[in-house]
Enzyme design. Structure first.
Site, PDB file in Angstrom:
ATOM      1  N   LYS A   1       0.923  -1.268   0.073  1.00 43.47           N
ATOM      2  CA  LYS A   1       0.141  -0.017  -0.030  1.00 43.47           C
ATOM      3  C   LYS A   1       0.847   1.287  -0.301  1.00 43.47           C
ATOM      4  O   LYS A   1       1.670   1.429   0.964  1.00 43.47           O
ATOM      5  CB  LYS A   1      -1.031   0.017   1.040  1.00 43.47           C
ATOM      6  CG  LYS A   1      -1.769   1.239   1.469  1.00 43.47           C
ATOM      7  CD  LYS A   1      -2.462   1.196   2.856  1.00 43.47           C
ATOM      8  CE  LYS A   1      -3.100   2.524   2.876  1.00 43.47           C
ATOM      9  NZ  LYS A   1      -3.977   2.674   4.070  1.00 43.47           N
TER      10      LYS A   1
ATOM     11  N   ASP B   1      -2.490  10.238   3.875  1.00 41.13           N
ATOM     12  CA  ASP B   1      -3.743   9.679   3.946  1.00 41.13           C
ATOM     13  C   ASP B   1      -4.543  10.930   4.904  1.00 41.13           C
ATOM     14  O   ASP B   1      -4.544  10.790   6.050  1.00 41.13           O
ATOM     15  CB  ASP B   1      -3.931   8.303   4.730  1.00 41.13           C
ATOM     16  CG  ASP B   1      -5.229   7.890   4.736  1.00 41.13           C
ATOM     17  OD1 ASP B   1      -6.308   8.389   4.287  1.00 41.13           O
ATOM     18  OD2 ASP B   1      -5.546   6.863   5.774  1.00 41.13           O
TER      19      ASP B   1
ATOM     20  N   LYS C   1      -9.647  12.746   8.595  1.00 41.73           N
ATOM     21  CA  LYS C   1      -9.155  12.437   9.875  1.00 41.73           C
ATOM     22  C   LYS C   1      -9.301  13.821  10.532  1.00 41.73           C
ATOM     23  O   LYS C   1      -9.321  14.872  10.168  1.00 41.73           O
ATOM     24  CB  LYS C   1      -7.918  11.791   9.432  1.00 41.73           C
ATOM     25  CG  LYS C   1      -7.636  10.482   8.904  1.00 41.73           C
ATOM     26  CD  LYS C   1      -6.504   9.942   9.214  1.00 41.73           C
ATOM     27  CE  LYS C   1      -6.351   8.652   8.302  1.00 41.73           C
ATOM     28  NZ  LYS C   1      -6.936   7.500   9.121  1.00 41.73           N
TER      29      LYS C   1
ATOM     30  N   ASP D   1       1.697   6.396   5.319  1.00 39.43           N
ATOM     31  CA  ASP D   1       0.689   5.251   4.931  1.00 39.43           C
ATOM     32  C   ASP D   1       1.242   4.783   3.603  1.00 39.43           C
ATOM     33  O   ASP D   1       0.587   4.035   2.991  1.00 39.43           O
ATOM     34  CB  ASP D   1      -0.584   6.212   4.638  1.00 39.43           C
ATOM     35  CG  ASP D   1      -2.007   5.450   5.103  1.00 39.43           C
ATOM     36  OD1 ASP D   1      -1.544   3.992   5.499  1.00 39.43           O
ATOM     37  OD2 ASP D   1      -2.860   5.495   4.448  1.00 39.43           O
TER      38      ASP D   1
ATOM     39  N   ASP E   1     -12.013   7.270   4.391  1.00 38.04           N
ATOM     40  CA  ASP E   1     -10.995   6.674   5.236  1.00 38.04           C
ATOM     41  C   ASP E   1     -10.620   5.337   4.805  1.00 38.04           C
ATOM     42  O   ASP E   1      -9.508   5.058   5.372  1.00 38.04           O
ATOM     43  CB  ASP E   1     -10.932   7.425   6.223  1.00 38.04           C
ATOM     44  CG  ASP E   1      -9.724   7.430   7.065  1.00 38.04           C
ATOM     45  OD1 ASP E   1      -8.772   7.516   6.482  1.00 38.04           O
ATOM     46  OD2 ASP E   1      -9.651   7.712   8.325  1.00 38.04           O
TER      47      ASP E   1
ATOM     48  N   GLU F   1      -9.627   3.737   2.488  1.00 33.50           N
ATOM     49  CA  GLU F   1      -9.112   3.872   1.192  1.00 33.50           C
ATOM     50  C   GLU F   1      -7.947   2.793   0.653  1.00 33.50           C
ATOM     51  O   GLU F   1      -7.829   2.317  -0.430  1.00 33.50           O
ATOM     52  CB  GLU F   1      -8.374   5.135   0.973  1.00 33.50           C
ATOM     53  CG  GLU F   1      -6.647   5.445   1.243  1.00 33.50           C
ATOM     54  CD  GLU F   1      -6.666   5.024   2.719  1.00 33.50           C
ATOM     55  OE1 GLU F   1      -7.715   5.325   3.622  1.00 33.50           O
ATOM     56  OE2 GLU F   1      -5.556   5.121   3.111  1.00 33.50           O
TER      57      GLU F   1
ATOM     58  N   ARG G   1      -7.612  -0.666   1.129  1.00 30.86           N
ATOM     59  CA  ARG G   1      -8.347  -1.706   0.561  1.00 30.86           C
ATOM     60  C   ARG G   1      -8.787  -1.485  -0.916  1.00 30.86           C
ATOM     61  O   ARG G   1      -8.971  -2.288  -1.736  1.00 30.86           O
ATOM     62  CB  ARG G   1      -9.503  -2.239   1.371  1.00 30.86           C
ATOM     63  CG  ARG G   1     -10.628  -1.102   1.543  1.00 30.86           C
ATOM     64  CD  ARG G   1     -11.331  -1.675   2.899  1.00 30.86           C
ATOM     65  NE  ARG G   1     -10.751  -1.088   4.159  1.00 30.86           N
ATOM     66  CZ  ARG G   1     -11.199  -1.297   5.414  1.00 30.86           C
ATOM     67  NH1 ARG G   1     -12.367  -2.035   5.472  1.00 30.86           N
ATOM     68  NH2 ARG G   1     -10.601  -0.897   6.497  1.00 30.86           N
TER      69      ARG G   1
HETATM   70  N1  BES Z   1      -4.335   4.374   6.956  1.00 31.78           N
HETATM   71  C1  BES Z   1      -5.284   4.266   7.904  1.00 31.78           C
HETATM   72  C2  BES Z   1      -4.782   3.063   8.672  1.00 31.78           C
HETATM   73  C3  BES Z   1      -3.888   3.592  10.000  1.00 31.78           C
HETATM   74  C4  BES Z   1      -4.488   4.445  11.115  1.00 31.78           C
HETATM   75  C5  BES Z   1      -2.612   3.402   9.889  1.00 31.78           C
HETATM   76  C6  BES Z   1      -3.686   4.652  12.037  1.00 31.78           C
HETATM   77  C7  BES Z   1      -1.850   3.721  10.859  1.00 31.78           C
HETATM   78  C8  BES Z   1      -2.047   4.497  12.128  1.00 31.78           C
HETATM   79  C9  BES Z   1      -6.377   3.611   6.977  1.00 31.78           C
HETATM   80  O1  BES Z   1      -6.317   4.170   5.888  1.00 31.78           O
HETATM   81  C10 BES Z   1      -7.622   3.986   7.818  1.00 31.78           C
HETATM   82  O2  BES Z   1      -7.872   5.243   7.611  1.00 31.78           O
HETATM   83  N2  BES Z   1      -8.454   2.932   8.162  1.00 31.78           N
HETATM   84  C11 BES Z   1      -9.439   3.368   8.849  1.00 31.78           C
HETATM   85  C12 BES Z   1     -10.744   2.372   8.528  1.00 31.78           C
HETATM   86  C13 BES Z   1     -11.820   2.532   9.095  1.00 31.78           C
HETATM   87  C14 BES Z   1     -12.483   3.967   8.370  1.00 31.78           C
HETATM   88  C15 BES Z   1     -12.784   1.535   8.812  1.00 31.78           C
HETATM   89  C16 BES Z   1      -9.213   3.206  10.395  1.00 31.78           C
HETATM   90  O3  BES Z   1      -8.418   2.073  10.823  1.00 31.78           O
HETATM   91  O4  BES Z   1      -9.663   3.976  11.113  1.00 31.78           O
HETATM   92 ZN    ZN Z   2      -4.666   4.826   5.039  1.00 30.03          ZN
HETATM   93 MN    MN Z   3      -7.469   5.810   5.447  1.00 29.63          MN
END
Ligand code: BES
Ligand code: ZN
Ligand code: MN
Length: 490
Positions: A262, A267, A274, A285, A344, A346, A348
């Site tokens: 990825k 992000d 966020k 990210d 968010d 994104e 996947r």
């Molecule tokens: N890049 C983030 C995941 C992440 C969060 C990595 C904190 C490192 C530290 C990912 O794109 C994301 O935002 N995931 C969300 C998914 C949710 C919206 C289902 C998350 O984990 O909050």
């Molecule tokens: Zn992300």
């Molecule tokens: Mn995200």
């Protein structure tokens, strides 16, 4: 760094510093006893006078010991020597050695082979020593240069006193190069490390004849029908890309193994923005992508007989007038439709189209994707273990073996059909989120729908891709794991 092995007696090894060990009972290792005998028991006296207690990774630097050829002696605690060292303890000890000797010029001689035990042999120790010294040598300077004339000196040679461990030292060096490369990419800010920058890195690696790089740009991806990828990338002025590196170490008809990272170079969360606190950390990210580039770099050093596709799905996730909105439905490259309930989620979305493309085009014998995918995985496993998800027992075992050996640790989390229904949508084949429960698993469930029929595993490195707090920075993980996993295929 240069690597040598030496069979001389410890007292006779010429070096800028020689490293020997002592335990908590004051027992010197055989190598340390050689120095002690040559110096009228100068080392033993250090323990008697409580200069060192022998605790694990404790260090005492002794400049100019009489009777010892090396210019300095570093005495290192190895803890209780009745208990064989575990991998984690050994790495802690080696890091302490690398740190204590990092400012010396010339050669560092390690007379520590006696630490090897039934589980971890001299070759493993030598490999990890090279990794520890390589890791220590890295410093981020790209946007914070060292003042002129303050560039620190560094040792230039590592000498292993004991068995011939040359191959292991070289392997450790190659792993460290890949690791540090991944750290550097992760540390670079989002305004430098863009999808285009990642593509340039991949193209630069292709100057080696064993590697070729192809780039699919956002326009091509849109034409192909990679609607999930484009839905993430389209609101950014930085054009997204799918980057394909092909390392050819074996014959054309040998199986090819794919790793996919990825590469969200920043992000923001998109329209599902966020919160502001710590948002800067979302420059990391792309650590999955960085680990793929780092692994390719290590492979080019080691040149194993294996075929590897290193793919990166690179984009920036931004809000904007043309950004995807919650409730939008997009069609992925596979033809499956996706309701984007949260922009968010994104990672996947960019990964699913890359999985479809890579599996269809290269028919890989195995696929591993690496992604900073979910906060849920970070909450579950912290910075210690990466999460692994697979329904393929052999993949799980291979990854676990490589993780244990490299001490780049993983913990298996569930990926079962029972969770799949959390992705049900009234308006598309699936939603891109599965609600508040089991977030790391529902993300893996989403990806699993694009890998059917191919042995596949997903590694969530949200917690392990970087270190928080005062030592903030990219970790380079899981380069050691991936390199060992792929070497075991050669
Ligand atoms: N890049 C983030 C995941 C992440 C969060 C990595 C904190 C490192 C530290 C990912 O794109 C994301 O935002 N995931 C969300 C998914 C949710 C919206 C289902 C998350 O984990 O909050
Ligand atoms: Zn992300
Ligand atoms: Mn995200």
């Amino acid at each position: 760094m240069e690597y040598q092995t030496s069979q001389s007696s410890a007292a006779e090894v010429e070096a800028s510093c020689i490293v020997v060990t002592i335990d908590t009972a004051g027992k010197l290792s055989d190598a340390a006893q050689q120095l002690d005998a040559a110096s009228q028991h100068f080392l033993q006296q250090r323990f008697e006078s409580k200069d060192i207690k022998g605790k694990l990774a404790e260090t005492l630097l002794l400049p100019a010991v009489n009777g010892v050829a090396a210019q300095r002696v570093l005495l290192v605690g190895r803890g209780d020597s009745d208990k064989p060292l575990k991998r984690g303890q050994a790495i802690k000890l080696l890091q302490a050695i690398a740190s204590a000797t990092s400012k010396f010029s010339g050669s560092i001689a390690l007379a520590i082979e006696e630490l090897a035990n039934d589980e971890i042999d001299a070759h493993w120790f030598a490999e990890q020593s090279a990794i520890a010294f390589g890791r220590e040598a890295y410093q981020y300077t790209t946007t914070k240069p060292q003042p002129e004339g303050e560039q620190p000196t560094q040792p230039d040679t590592l000498v292993w006193v004991g068995s011939d461990t040359t191959a292991s030292l070289k392997k450790g060096d190659a792993v460290a190069q890949g690791l540090n490369y991944a750290r550097e990419l992760g540390n670079l800010p989002g305004n430098i490390c863009t999808p285009t920058y990642l593509a340039e890195q991949a193209l630069a690696l292709a100057s080696d004849e064993k590697l070729t790089t192809d780039i699919l740009d956002e326009e091509q991806l849109a034409e192909m029908g990679a609607g999930a990828f484009v839905s993430v990338s389209k609101a950014s002025t930085e054009p997204g890309k799918i980057i394909v590196m092909h390392y050819k170490g074996a014959s054309d008809d040998a199986p090819v193994h794919m790793i996919l990272g990825k590469g969200i170079t920043f992000d923001t969360g998109g329209i599902s923005l966020k919160p502001g606190a710590k948002m800067d950390e979302m420059k990391y990210d792309m650590c999955g992508a960085a680990s793929v580039l780092g692994t390719m770099k290590s492979l080019l050093e080691l040149r194993p007989n294996v075929n590897v596709i290193g793919m990166i799905t690179a984009a920036e996730n931004m809000p904007g007038g043309n950004a995807s909105k919650p409730g939008d439905v997009v069609t992925s490259l596979s033809g499956k439709t996706i309701e984007i309930l949260n922009t968010d989620a994104e990672g996947r979305l960019v990964l699913c189209d890359a999985l479809t493309y890579g599996i269809d085009k290269f028919k890989p014998a195995s696929v591993v994707d690496i992604a900073t995918l979910t906060g849920a995985c970070m909450a579950a496993l912290g910075e210690v273990n990466s999460g692994i998800f697979t329904t393929d027992e052999s993949m799980a075992e291979q990854l676990q073996t490589a993780a244990t050996y490299s001490h780049d640790k993983v913990w298996r989390l569930p990926l079962e059909d029972d969770y799949q229904e959390l992705l049900d949508s009234n308006f598309a084949d699936m939603a891109n989120i599965g609600g508040p429960l089991a977030g790391a698993t529902t993300a893996a469930c989403f990806l699993s729908r694009f890998t059917e029929g191919t042995p596949w595993a997903h590694i969530d490195i949200a917690g392990t891709g970087w270190t928080g707090g005062a030592k903030k920075g990219a970790s380079g993980r899981p380069v050691p794991l991936l390199v060992n996993y792929l070497l075991n295929k050669a």
